[in-house]
Design an enzyme around this catalytic site. Structure first.
Site, PDB file in Angstrom:
ATOM      1  N   GLY B  26       0.655  -1.047  -0.012  1.00  0.00           N
ATOM      2  CA  GLY B  26      -0.054   0.127   0.113  1.00  0.00           C
ATOM      3  C   GLY B  26       1.019   1.192  -0.006  1.00  0.00           C
ATOM      4  O   GLY B  26       0.743   2.241  -0.722  1.00  0.00           O
ATOM      5  N   VAL B  90       8.230   3.984  14.497  1.00  0.00           N
ATOM      6  CA  VAL B  90       7.255   4.971  14.719  1.00  0.00           C
ATOM      7  C   VAL B  90       6.537   4.746  16.261  1.00  0.00           C
ATOM      8  O   VAL B  90       6.223   3.652  16.671  1.00  0.00           O
ATOM      9  CB  VAL B  90       5.960   4.960  13.835  1.00  0.00           C
ATOM     10  CG1 VAL B  90       4.904   5.844  14.343  1.00  0.00           C
ATOM     11  CG2 VAL B  90       6.792   5.523  12.284  1.00  0.00           C
ATOM     12  N   GLU B 181      -0.639 -23.035   1.667  1.00  0.00           N
ATOM     13  CA  GLU B 181       0.599 -22.932   0.917  1.00  0.00           C
ATOM     14  C   GLU B 181       1.978 -23.547   1.821  1.00  0.00           C
ATOM     15  O   GLU B 181       2.760 -24.154   1.456  1.00  0.00           O
ATOM     16  CB  GLU B 181       0.863 -21.711   0.549  1.00  0.00           C
ATOM     17  CG  GLU B 181       0.183 -21.313  -0.269  1.00  0.00           C
ATOM     18  CD  GLU B 181       0.046 -19.834  -1.098  1.00  0.00           C
ATOM     19  OE1 GLU B 181      -0.358 -19.450  -2.377  1.00  0.00           O
ATOM     20  OE2 GLU B 181       0.478 -18.953  -0.245  1.00  0.00           O
TER      21      GLU B 181
END
Lengths: 440, 440
Positions: B26, B90, B181
């Site tokens: 993103g 952060v 997977e």
């Protein structure tokens, strides 16, 4: 409980048991020489991989990824039917009962080859290790890679010019092959691969200092090649300080007598200490801790035990100690294996071990390597091509050769670095630096 | 002191400052969309690399090396002149003063995109993490790889049949794409790549169990594809347990109500928890901790803050929550960037965010993948080829694509695994197991 002699499903014949401790160049050469022999071989290592140590500095400087210079031991000996692998940490050798003590278990042997190598050493200054880590394992290499890359990251965020200069100063201590190759690789990393990646700092202005106590680099090479290496490093922008002994290393940098050089990233490439083979066997050792053994590589008083590679002190025909390099270990491994094969037949090799020196190679960044083949000297680009070919050829594993060749071609064409990952704990300050700030 | 707004050497113009926290799919999509815009972009991440998370299970199962699925953020945005990168953790967001708190420093913003993703979560059973680690970072993956490979090494040295069975039993909890997977990849690792590497144990007899609480695997896919995946897994030798909720996980294995399955290697792929974006912004969150935001991805009450990707709770047109997958994050990143570009011009996008679902892919080992492209279903070998092509195409970095393609071709032809390294502390017993023995 672990007892490797019980419950074997593939072997009930009472074959002589050869145990090899250490899957470095020496141990694997011994195992390979025994491939078709009527013996049972067990290779013990505390890692699951063989490491191509001559290229470890490339991992430390983000040129290669760990898996490109390491191959699982099991994959290497997979097709050798008489070979077994045990992953474990050796705690001692019970020479009276002929068994290697491995954690809670024991591995008994009829013949034993000790090939446990060496670690870096600090000449009585172990407190320097924290500030100037050495380079012997993959973990050492990824730790150094993290320190080097984080130094640039921290510099990018730093407003104080003095601290920024400390962060972009890299000191390599030791002018042997590892030190020379590391300094050259850091210079290329800073001045080429990282050059365009930062906005506030200019990695091209990074200061790289190589310190050597002797009056020339690469003491094992002829003088003209040492001089060539020094000039090649200086052309890359490395400051070469010869004849300077390091008197202190701390979090602020390195002290050379009266002079201090500020740096947050110091790399140790100055000395090694043998693994405790001599102590395990209760035999004498030289100053570097290497076991002093007989001319046929047998441990004194133990006809069935051989010590090879970096943990063995062996002299050449002129009484000069053999260097701690892969070809010596490989030839010793093959010799010890042949001596064991003879002993199995009730025979004895008629000649002591003799090292055949085919040549010596070192590299200084792209296009500059030096090679000494029995007096035939190569330099520059041709030397570099020979160096590349030799290293790729000796890398174990066909695919690793392709991957490394691809990586080098890529790096050559683009100056890009393929392995610039920071893994492990990520902090923007080195741990010791943080401690200091927290205390302040 | 860190203050990113001071001392810039490349930029003194008062451009609007866009800060993006997180360099996942993103965040990078947002940065890229802003490439030529008249703004100054700063990408903050606590890692120096972007991680291709859809292939992380390949690192955990020794199929790919870490550097093949990770690319330095600086290298990705190198050519984007308006982009800056800051490596740091952060600690919070000062929305009143429009600044991100980064360790000792602050990074001020005019527009902020929060794209900090998610971690795995244990539904109130954090004590399970020790025995069943999850998979979100490269360190998670190398830790899982170490646990899986060490289990085989320990089994090879183990004489007790019950303990040997525990060591060669692998349990994967969670039947979503990662769990499916991973289970398939462990089965191939054991039954193919490792098959010939051991002398005492037979890795082909390893037991792999996949546990899912729902009545079918891959709930996001159509039922016929779920069923195909189950059959493909069973063909690989995986035991698929549907409709079983895990009630306990400890060092001995997993408990499903009345039933216990002994295992020393349990892998968690069952749930995620958002990063603390909602807490930093002091806005509401859903049960998974994802920030509940407006239809235009803005944080309620903060017109200049966008939340995207796995840390944002957004519904599709039918009111169903969007899944935490890369395409959602990428489209949201691009949307947020376009919304910022509009805001810079004093405009506003006239449409809310709308996810366009191009399809869904999952793989079950070699030659068996399932794909759902808007109702068009692919299975088996063709599905697998599409899966390979899609994943290689989306891997960032041209060279990574070549390296991964080479590795997969190699694995396909030889069943070999390229990345079977155990790194980090090497012990032949898992830490919790050792603790127990020491206490005993």
């Amino acid at each position: 409980m672990t007892h490797l002699d019980a419950n074997r499903r593939d072997d009930d014949a009472p074959l002589p048991k050869v145990v090899i401790i250490g899957a470095g160049f020496g141990g694997l050469a011994a195992a390979k020489t025994l491939a078709r022999a009527p013996v049972r071989v067990t290779v013990i290592d505390r890692r699951n991989h063989h490491l191509f140590q001559p290229l470890l500095y490339q991992v430390a400087t983000a040129g290669l990824a760990p898996n490109q210079i390491a191959t699982p031991i099991r994959a290497i000996v997979r097709k050798q039917k008489n070979a077994h692998v045990a992953l474990g940490m050796v705690e001692g050798i019970d020479t009276a009962n002929k068994a290697v003590m491995l954690g809670a278990g024991r591995v008994s042997y009829d013949y034993l080859i000790v090939a446990t190598g060496a670690r870096h050493a600090y000449f009585g200054h172990d407190e320097w290790e924290r500030f100037a880590p050495g380079l012997k394992t993959l973990e050492d290499a990824t730790e150094q890679r993290k320190r080097i890359l984080l130094a640039f990251e921290r510099a990018e965020l730093e407003d104080d010019p003095a601290e920024r200069a400390r962060l972009t100063t890299f000191i390599v201590i030791g002018g042997g092959p590892t030190g020379v190759e590391t300094a050259g690789a850091i210079a290329e990393l800073a001045k080429k691969a990282l050059a365009r990646d930062y906005r506030r700092i200019d990695p091209k202005s990074a200061r790289i200092v190589l310190i050597e106590a002797a009056t020339r680099l690469l003491g094992a090479f002829p003088e003209d090649l040492s001089e060539h290496a020094r000039r090649a490093l200086e052309k890359l922008g490395v400051e070469v300080r010869l004849g300077h002994a390091v008197t202190d290393v701390d979090e602020e940098g390195v002290t050379l007598g009266d002079e201090g050089i500020d740096s947050r990233t110091v790399i140790w490439a100055a000395g090694v200490q043998s693994s405790p083979a001599a102590r395990w066997l209760d035999i004498s050792a030289d100053r570097a801790g290497r076991a002093i053994i007989d001319a046929d590589l047998r441990a004194p008083g133990h006809d069935e035990i051989f010590v090879i590679g970096d943990c063995a002190a062996v002299n050449d025909a002129n009484g000069k100690p053999l260097p701690g390099v892969a070809p010596v270990a490989k030839q010793q491994g093959a010799y010890a294996a042949r001596a064991i094969l003879a002993a199995v037949k009730g025979e004895r090799l008629d000649k002591p071990f003799r090292y055949v020196d085919y040549g010596n190679l070192a590299t200084v960044g792209r296009q500059a390597a030096i090679a000494d083949f029995r007096g035939f000297h190569l330099k520059g680009f041709i030397g570099w091509l020979v160096w590349c070919a030799a290293h790729i050829y000796y890398l174990i594993g066909f695919k690793n050769r392709i991957a490394v060749a691809l990586d080098w071609t890529w790096s050559y064409l683009t100056f890009e670095r393929g392995a610039r990952l920071i893994t492990g704990d990520v902090v923007t300050e080195a741990p010791y630096h943080r401690d200091k700030r927290e205390a302040a």
